[in-house]
Write an enzyme that holds these catalytic residues in place. Structure first.
Site, PDB file in Angstrom:
ATOM      1  N   THR A 162      45.082  54.650  35.556  1.00 43.97           N
ATOM      2  CA  THR A 162      43.707  54.633  36.050  1.00 43.97           C
ATOM      3  C   THR A 162      42.784  54.347  34.875  1.00 43.97           C
ATOM      4  O   THR A 162      43.236  54.180  33.742  1.00 43.97           O
ATOM      5  CB  THR A 162      43.330  55.986  36.691  1.00 43.97           C
ATOM      6  OG1 THR A 162      43.127  56.949  35.641  1.00 43.97           O
ATOM      7  CG2 THR A 162      44.428  56.484  37.629  1.00 43.97           C
ATOM      8  N   CYS A 163      41.472  54.349  35.142  1.00 44.58           N
ATOM      9  CA  CYS A 163      40.531  54.098  34.053  1.00 44.58           C
ATOM     10  C   CYS A 163      40.537  55.227  33.030  1.00 44.58           C
ATOM     11  O   CYS A 163      40.157  55.032  31.879  1.00 44.58           O
ATOM     12  CB  CYS A 163      39.119  53.886  34.600  1.00 44.58           C
ATOM     13  SG  CYS A 163      38.451  55.317  35.478  1.00 44.58           S
TER      14      CYS A 163
ATOM     15  N   ALA B 180      35.252  45.754  44.587  1.00 51.30           N
ATOM     16  CA  ALA B 180      35.098  46.240  45.960  1.00 51.30           C
ATOM     17  C   ALA B 180      36.095  47.353  46.261  1.00 51.30           C
ATOM     18  O   ALA B 180      36.460  47.554  47.417  1.00 51.30           O
ATOM     19  CB  ALA B 180      35.271  45.087  46.947  1.00 51.30           C
ATOM     20  N   GLY B 181      36.514  48.075  45.218  1.00 53.50           N
ATOM     21  CA  GLY B 181      37.455  49.172  45.394  1.00 53.50           C
ATOM     22  C   GLY B 181      36.760  50.471  45.768  1.00 53.50           C
ATOM     23  O   GLY B 181      35.561  50.503  46.075  1.00 53.50           O
ATOM     24  N   GLU B 182      37.529  51.557  45.726  1.00 52.96           N
ATOM     25  CA  GLU B 182      37.015  52.850  46.171  1.00 52.96           C
ATOM     26  C   GLU B 182      35.845  53.323  45.311  1.00 52.96           C
ATOM     27  O   GLU B 182      34.853  53.851  45.835  1.00 52.96           O
ATOM     28  CB  GLU B 182      38.147  53.884  46.138  1.00 52.96           C
ATOM     29  CG  GLU B 182      37.756  55.242  46.701  1.00 52.96           C
ATOM     30  CD  GLU B 182      38.922  56.207  46.737  1.00 52.96           C
ATOM     31  OE1 GLU B 182      38.745  57.306  47.293  1.00 52.96           O
ATOM     32  OE2 GLU B 182      39.989  55.870  46.206  1.00 52.96           O
TER      33      GLU B 182
ATOM     34  N   ILE C  44      33.639  51.558  43.502  1.00 52.94           N
ATOM     35  CA  ILE C  44      32.431  50.780  43.793  1.00 52.94           C
ATOM     36  C   ILE C  44      31.896  51.141  45.181  1.00 52.94           C
ATOM     37  O   ILE C  44      30.672  51.183  45.401  1.00 52.94           O
ATOM     38  CB  ILE C  44      32.725  49.272  43.686  1.00 52.94           C
ATOM     39  CG1 ILE C  44      32.892  48.876  42.213  1.00 52.94           C
ATOM     40  CG2 ILE C  44      31.607  48.445  44.324  1.00 52.94           C
ATOM     41  CD1 ILE C  44      31.647  49.069  41.354  1.00 52.94           C
TER      42      ILE C  44
END
Length: 425
Positions: free
Chosen positions: A49-50, A188-190, A192
């Site tokens: 993950t980030c 356009a993921g969770e 965002i």
């Protein structure tokens, strides 16, 4: 079977290192199979993950050095550089760590809910790649159950504060009136999606969502009255955007210094607020050197996060207790499984002895032997075979002075005084 968790996170490594150690979705299947084959690890999964990259393993003989060597080699880092910022958990420690991560107790935002979904994605990726295996699968299932219990039985998820919320909170500090601001959201993921909802709730009237595929951007923007564009249209709208928040899985930057400089000239140097939540980063770090840009990375959100930590500390303590219970229960089940395996193998040996002696007795019976004598002989031979190996081992333990092993054998064979008394009655 033992467990190991090796990783780096936002507490141990800067975003510079984290983005170099991150795995893109396209890399993951190949990386999992290479990790399993090149380190000879039986079962592996990767969470990326980030804020963290972690490797989870189930293996009879755990070798953390081979994992560090492999991770450094895969991403082109030096082993020493990686070792300085990595952490390692074994056995119950690895189980506890996975449960804490899934419950959001090890997150930058305490109790944030997105990490559980990301953990489930890691499980699914390993399953699809064929690297999961029964032991790691059991651990993941127990991890999910414990994380769900934490969210159900504690207040850790009440009034959720996410990285997305923290980003919008910073924007509110820069622009006192968000209603007059235009926001560009890249991805356009969770994450965002959460940013878009928070901005909409804060009164932002114009939202632009840029994504690699227009359809995903439209799914996110249309319910909020926003505009959808593809990534190569960003230069056309950038000058009109006061807020830029980006979170994609792109391995390379999407927004460069030159494009931002041109946008600033068109804006007559009105300030722009940017948050790069992605790892690897979506916005070139050099953009931060521009005088009219306020650029933040995921590591810059600590002040908002710390406030969240203080408000949830009581719930975190209750959650930690549930994690300890979950860890203990899983390790007990694992030890029980080990006993089942030993019993299964011993039963197979006993049945082999039984079949051998039965075959001998039936052969002698067919040749006219006395049935009673043959039954007695078979029983005696079977008893001797079953007791031979335990007898040899017990004598060896006694000769070595291993009193604790003899006491354990007495307990194993139920040879306490109560059973002896029953046997004599």
């Amino acid at each position: 079977m033992g467990f190991l968790a090796l990783g780096i996170n936002h507490k141990t490594a800067s975003v510079d290192v984290r983005e170099r150690v991150a795995f893109s979705p396209e890399q993951l299947a190949d990386a999992l199979q290479r990790l399993r084959d090149e380190t000879r690890t039986q079962e592996v999964a990767i969470l990326s993950t980030c804020n963290r990259t972690e490797i989870y393993c189930a293996q009879d003989q755990l070798n953390d050095q081979s994992l560090i060597d492999w991770l450094a080699g895969f991403h082109g880092l030096s082993v020493e550089e990686l070792r300085r910022c990595s952490y390692l958990h074994r056995e119950a420690g690895a189980v506890r760590h996975m449960m804490r991560v899934a419950a959001g107790l090890d997150s930058m935002v305490l109790g944030e809910p997105q990490i559980l979904g990301q953990m489930k994605d890691a499980w699914q990726a390993a399953r699809t790649a064929g690297t999961l295996g029964p032991y790691l699968d059991r651990l993941f299932q127990s991890t999910f159950n414990t994380a769900k219990q934490v969210r159900t039985d504690t207040a850790i998820g009440e009034n959720p504060v996410s990285v997305a919320f923290a980003a919008v909170s910073l924007a509110r500090q820069i622009f006192s009136d968000l209603e007059r601001s235009t926001a560009l959201l890249i991805g356009a993921g969770e994450t965002i999606g959460l940013v878009a909802r928070h901005l909409f709730e804060q009164g932002v009237k114009r939202l632009i969502v840029a994504n690699r595929t227009l359809e995903r951007a439209e799914l996110l923007s249309e319910p909020l009255g926003g505009q959808a564009i593809i990534l190569n249209q960003i230069p056309e709208v950038l000058a009109h955007c006061d807020i830029v928040i980006s979170s994609t899985a792109s391995p390379l930057p999407i927004l460069g210094k030159g494009a931002v400089e041109r946008a600033l000239k068109q804006r007559k140097h009105r300030p722009m607020f940017m948050v790069d939540i992605a790892v690897p980063r979506d916005i070139e770090p050099e953009v931060g050197s521009l005088g009219d840009v306020y650029l933040y990375t995921v590591d810059d959100l600590h002040e908002v996060i710390e406030e969240n930590l203080r408000s949830r500390q009581g719930a975190a303590e209750a959650a930690e207790r549930l994690i300890e219970i979950g860890t203990d229960e899983f390790m007990q089940r694992l030890r029980a499984l080990a006993a089942v395996d030993v019993l299964r193998r011993y039963r197979q040996r006993a049945e082999q002895f039984r079949d051998q002696e039965l075959s001998k007795a039936l052969g002698k019976l067919e040749r006219g032997g006395d049935p009673a004598a043959l039954m007695s002989e078979m029983a005696r031979a079977l008893t001797n075979k079953l007791l031979h190996d335990p007898s040899v081992q017990l004598k060896q333990m006694s000769a070595e002075g291993r009193a604790e092993a003899l006491a354990l054998a007495q307990e194993l064979f139920a040879l306490d005084d109560t059973h002896n008394a029953q046997g004599r009655s």
